[in-house]
Design an enzyme around this catalytic site. Sequence first.
Site, short mmCIF file in Angstrom:
data_model
loop_
_atom_site.label_atom_id
_atom_site.label_comp_id
_atom_site.label_asym_id
_atom_site.label_seq_id
_atom_site.Cartn_x
_atom_site.Cartn_y
_atom_site.Cartn_z
N ASP A 94 124.83 105.72 -4.33
CA ASP A 94 123.65 106.21 -4.19
C ASP A 94 123.61 106.89 -2.60
O ASP A 94 124.36 106.40 -1.75
CB ASP A 94 122.74 105.02 -4.20
CG ASP A 94 121.28 105.32 -4.04
OD1 ASP A 94 120.98 106.46 -4.47
OD2 ASP A 94 120.65 104.26 -3.92
N ASN A 109 117.63 110.64 -14.02
CA ASN A 109 117.96 111.90 -12.98
C ASN A 109 117.35 113.22 -13.70
O ASN A 109 117.60 114.29 -12.95
CB ASN A 109 119.36 111.96 -12.62
CG ASN A 109 119.93 110.76 -11.63
OD1 ASN A 109 120.95 110.44 -11.90
ND2 ASN A 109 118.96 110.39 -10.89
#
Length: 259
Positions: free
Chosen positions: A30, A78
């Site tokens: 991340d 995503n």
Amino acid sequence: MLRSGVEPLYERYLKWQVKHVPRHVAVIQDGNRRFAREQGLDTAIGHRLGADATEQVLDWACELGVQHITLYTFSTENFRRDSAELESLFLLFREKFAAILRDKRVHRNRIRVQMIGDRSLLPDELLTTIDAAEEATRDYSDYFINIALAYGGRNEIVHAARSILDEVRQGAIDPAAIDPATVEAHLNRGAPIPPVDLIIRTGNDYRTSNFLPWLANGHESAVYFCAPFWPAFRKIDLLRAMRVYDQRMRLKERVARGS
């Protein structure tokens, strides 16, 4: 200057502390976009710097004896990102999977590479490249790298359930014999993936984001959250995470001894 001199010493100290090496480490990578914003860089550059960090971390993992590593590279959520970013990411993924074919480290260390996730969601060109990388490493069994693309933990369990139901209808599985091992066998059709020992999440976010819920949360894996964005992840951060796993294992040993 002082930091560059101290870090190698601290690395050696952390290595000395870690007596139990996790067999399977799963990483939530991340912070690529936030790293790029902080540095005044384009998002695409942030993702490429993250990909460079991935290669470095894989080298460290092999060096430290981690046999299985799973990387949360692109989730089903995503796909909500804008089309330009998605196109840039898919191109980057193709480049990295294509590079596996000629990467001497992969073949020298006999690393098997495979994708986990919903292949039906990915572009055909990317799937073709992934297939080639998987085929080129299919016979390797010293180390395993699982790339989670178009991956969602709940989606994975749904697909496993459908697969089991298909085999029940075909008479290949007795419904009364379905157990946790049956589910694990249907989570992924490639090389078997063992339970997760340690989850690492970068980017200072304290959640596991639907990542490997059966193999990680179901097996009560150790979890390590850290502040650095993925492109800034260091070997020290990996060793600190491994120390958390080591501490957990030492506690289990003490409990088993009744001390």
